[in-house]
Design a protein around this motif. Sequence first.
Motif, PDB file in Angstrom:
ATOM      1  N   ASP A 229      23.754   2.194  32.758  1.00 46.18           N
ATOM      2  CA  ASP A 229      22.379   1.956  32.280  1.00 46.18           C
ATOM      3  C   ASP A 229      21.989   0.510  32.539  1.00 46.18           C
ATOM      4  O   ASP A 229      22.730  -0.407  32.229  1.00 46.18           O
ATOM      5  CB  ASP A 229      22.234   2.265  30.785  1.00 46.18           C
TER       6      ASP A 229
ATOM      7  N   ASP B  79      21.894  -1.021  38.986  1.00 40.53           N
ATOM      8  CA  ASP B  79      20.591  -0.399  39.210  1.00 40.53           C
ATOM      9  C   ASP B  79      20.737   0.784  40.178  1.00 40.53           C
ATOM     10  O   ASP B  79      21.180   0.591  41.316  1.00 40.53           O
ATOM     11  CB  ASP B  79      19.658  -1.475  39.809  1.00 40.53           C
TER      12      ASP B  79
ATOM     13  N   ASN C 244      20.193  10.906  35.831  1.00 40.21           N
ATOM     14  CA  ASN C 244      19.319  11.019  34.668  1.00 40.21           C
ATOM     15  C   ASN C 244      18.401   9.804  34.501  1.00 40.21           C
ATOM     16  O   ASN C 244      17.356   9.908  33.854  1.00 40.21           O
ATOM     17  CB  ASN C 244      20.207  11.208  33.429  1.00 40.21           C
TER      18      ASN C 244
ATOM     19  N   TYR D  47       5.064  10.115  38.715  1.00 41.73           N
ATOM     20  CA  TYR D  47       6.199  10.788  38.061  1.00 41.73           C
ATOM     21  C   TYR D  47       6.309  12.253  38.514  1.00 41.73           C
ATOM     22  O   TYR D  47       7.396  12.758  38.795  1.00 41.73           O
ATOM     23  CB  TYR D  47       5.981  10.692  36.552  1.00 41.73           C
TER      24      TYR D  47
ATOM     25  N   THR E 192      12.835  11.547  22.766  1.00 40.99           N
ATOM     26  CA  THR E 192      13.466  10.276  23.141  1.00 40.99           C
ATOM     27  C   THR E 192      12.359   9.214  23.119  1.00 40.99           C
ATOM     28  O   THR E 192      11.199   9.539  22.834  1.00 40.99           O
ATOM     29  CB  THR E 192      14.048  10.336  24.563  1.00 40.99           C
ATOM     30  N   ARG E 193      12.704   8.000  23.509  1.00 40.02           N
ATOM     31  CA  ARG E 193      11.648   6.962  23.524  1.00 40.02           C
ATOM     32  C   ARG E 193      10.547   7.296  24.526  1.00 40.02           C
ATOM     33  O   ARG E 193       9.447   6.789  24.448  1.00 40.02           O
ATOM     34  CB  ARG E 193      12.247   5.584  23.814  1.00 40.02           C
TER      35      ARG E 193
HETATM   36  P1  NAD Z   1      15.001   7.093  28.098  1.00 41.40           P
HETATM   37  O1  NAD Z   1      14.003   6.049  28.446  1.00 41.40           O
HETATM   38  O2  NAD Z   1      15.497   7.154  26.704  1.00 41.40           O
HETATM   39  O3  NAD Z   1      16.271   7.000  29.055  1.00 41.40           O
HETATM   40  C1  NAD Z   1      16.192   6.633  30.408  1.00 41.40           C
HETATM   41  C2  NAD Z   1      17.294   5.622  30.664  1.00 41.40           C
HETATM   42  O4  NAD Z   1      17.339   5.308  32.061  1.00 41.40           O
HETATM   43  C3  NAD Z   1      17.080   4.304  29.919  1.00 41.40           C
HETATM   44  O5  NAD Z   1      18.187   4.018  29.094  1.00 41.40           O
HETATM   45  C4  NAD Z   1      16.893   3.282  31.027  1.00 41.40           C
HETATM   46  O6  NAD Z   1      17.427   1.993  30.702  1.00 41.40           O
HETATM   47  C5  NAD Z   1      17.646   3.920  32.178  1.00 41.40           C
HETATM   48  N1  NAD Z   1      17.205   3.415  33.475  1.00 41.40           N
HETATM   49  C6  NAD Z   1      15.931   3.245  33.893  1.00 41.40           C
HETATM   50  N2  NAD Z   1      15.908   2.730  35.124  1.00 41.40           N
HETATM   51  C7  NAD Z   1      17.202   2.577  35.517  1.00 41.40           C
HETATM   52  C8  NAD Z   1      17.814   2.108  36.714  1.00 41.40           C
HETATM   53  N3  NAD Z   1      17.074   1.677  37.742  1.00 41.40           N
HETATM   54  N4  NAD Z   1      19.168   2.107  36.789  1.00 41.40           N
HETATM   55  C9  NAD Z   1      19.923   2.521  35.743  1.00 41.40           C
HETATM   56  N5  NAD Z   1      19.378   2.970  34.565  1.00 41.40           N
HETATM   57  C10 NAD Z   1      18.035   3.004  34.461  1.00 41.40           C
HETATM   58  O7  NAD Z   1      14.319   8.489  28.485  1.00 41.40           O
HETATM   59  P2  NAD Z   1      14.875   9.998  28.419  1.00 41.40           P
HETATM   60  O8  NAD Z   1      13.806  10.804  27.814  1.00 41.40           O
HETATM   61  O9  NAD Z   1      16.239  10.058  27.876  1.00 41.40           O
HETATM   62  O10 NAD Z   1      14.872  10.347  29.982  1.00 41.40           O
HETATM   63  C11 NAD Z   1      16.029  10.731  30.701  1.00 41.40           C
HETATM   64  C12 NAD Z   1      15.600  11.505  31.930  1.00 41.40           C
HETATM   65  O11 NAD Z   1      14.988  12.727  31.527  1.00 41.40           O
HETATM   66  C13 NAD Z   1      14.568  10.789  32.797  1.00 41.40           C
HETATM   67  O12 NAD Z   1      14.834  11.047  34.159  1.00 41.40           O
HETATM   68  C14 NAD Z   1      13.271  11.446  32.386  1.00 41.40           C
HETATM   69  O13 NAD Z   1      12.279  11.329  33.364  1.00 41.40           O
HETATM   70  C15 NAD Z   1      13.735  12.867  32.159  1.00 41.40           C
HETATM   71  N6  NAD Z   1      12.846  13.677  31.329  1.00 41.40           N
HETATM   72  C16 NAD Z   1      12.780  13.483  29.985  1.00 41.40           C
HETATM   73  C17 NAD Z   1      11.954  14.309  29.235  1.00 41.40           C
HETATM   74  C18 NAD Z   1      11.879  14.198  27.742  1.00 41.40           C
HETATM   75  O14 NAD Z   1      11.250  15.071  27.119  1.00 41.40           O
HETATM   76  N7  NAD Z   1      12.486  13.192  27.131  1.00 41.40           N
HETATM   77  C19 NAD Z   1      11.166  15.286  29.852  1.00 41.40           C
HETATM   78  C20 NAD Z   1      11.262  15.462  31.223  1.00 41.40           C
HETATM   79  C21 NAD Z   1      12.117  14.656  31.959  1.00 41.40           C
END
Ligand code: NAD
Length: 298
Positions: free
Chosen positions: A39, A74, A101, A166, A200-201
Motif C-alpha cells: 500500500d 507504487d 486491488n 473510473y 470503505t473510505r
Molecule cells: P480504499 O481507498 O479503502 O483502498 C484502496 C487502497 O489502495 C488504499 O489503501 C490506497 O492507499 C491504495 N492505493 C492507491 N493507489 C495506490 C498505488 N498507486 N499503489 C499502491 N497502493 C495504492 O478503497 P476500497 O473501497 O477498499 O477499494 C479497493 C478496490 O475496490 C479499488 O480498486 C476500488 O476501486 C474497488 N471498488 C470498491 C468498491 C466499494 O464499494 N468500496 C466498489 C467497487 C470497486
Amino acid sequence: MSELRFDGRVAVITGAGQGLGRSHALSLAERGAKVVVNDLGGALDGTGASAGPAAEVVELIRKNGGEAAVSTDDVATPEGAQAIVRTAIDTYGRLDIVVNNAGILRDRSFGKMSVEEFDQVLAVHVRGSFLVSRAAFPYLKEQGYGRIVNTSSPAGLFGNFGQANYSTAKMGLVGLTKTLGIEGARAGITANAIAPIAWTRMTSEILPAEFEARFSAERVSALVTFLAHEACETNGEVFSVGGGRIARVFVAEGPGWRQDDHTVEDIRDNWQAILAEQPYLTPTTLGRQATAFMEAML
Ligand code: NAD
C-alpha cells in the motif's frame, strides 16, 4: 466439509493497507497464506504517501500468528510493480496469488474532467493491474500455477455519473482479466474479477449509514479468498459481490438480426430485433464469438 487452506502459498495484495485490500489480506493470512501487504498509503485521490497503513496490517497479521511482509511501492510504475513481486520472491521464495486491488478516485462530471484526472485513474487501476500481473506472470508460468483476482466495479460494468475515468478503467479490467485468463490457462493460471460493493473510505460518504455492517469488506473477501484458492478452477469470469450476495456478471450477445445487403432503412425497421436479448450467447473468447457470428450467416 474441509476448510480451504493456503498453507505454503504466497499472495501479493495491492492496496491492502485499508478497506477491501486489508480485509483480503487478513482473510488469506488467517487461512495460512504468507502475504505481501502492499500500500502506498495516500489519500483517496492518490495524492501523498504513508508507510503507516501497510505496516499496521502486517503487524496485525503477525499478532494473529500469520506471516506478512510490507511493501509501500507504487503499483502504477514498472519499478514499483517489480519491487512488489520481488518482495514476495525475496522474502518467501515464491508467488502463487495476485490480488490487484489498489485504487483511487478522481470523480468529475465528463465536461469538466481533466486529462490528468483521466490518466491518473487509469494509471493506478489499469496500468497498475497490468504491471503487477506482468511482473508476477513469469513466476506463475514457471511453476505452472497461479491465481489472479482483479478488481472491477459496477461503475465500469454499468456506468456511473461523474466517473468516466473510473468506469473506463474498471471495464478495462474486465478485458485484461479475460485475456489474462485465456493466456494463462495453459500454465494453470486463472484470472477472475470482482465488481464489489463495500463500506470503505471510498463509499462511506455515498452509502447510507445503515449499510456499514451489511456491506462489510469481509463479505467481499470471502469470494476473493475462494477465487484465490486452487479449488476454484473458474477462469475469466466477473462476479458482482457485496452485502452477502454473489452473482456472475457476463458479457452477452443477443441473437441478432440478419439480412444481406441491408439499407439504413432496413436497420431502422428492424431495430427491435437488433436490440433483442433472448436467446443470448455468452462467448468466452473472441474466437467463439466469431464462430457464432459465422454460423448465424449460414
Ligand atoms: P480504499 O481507498 O479503502 O483502498 C484502496 C487502497 O489502495 C488504499 O489503501 C490506497 O492507499 C491504495 N492505493 C492507491 N493507489 C495506490 C498505488 N498507486 N499503489 C499502491 N497502493 C495504492 O478503497 P476500497 O473501497 O477498499 O477499494 C479497493 C478496490 O475496490 C479499488 O480498486 C476500488 O476501486 C474497488 N471498488 C470498491 C468498491 C466499494 O464499494 N468500496 C466498489 C467497487 C470497486
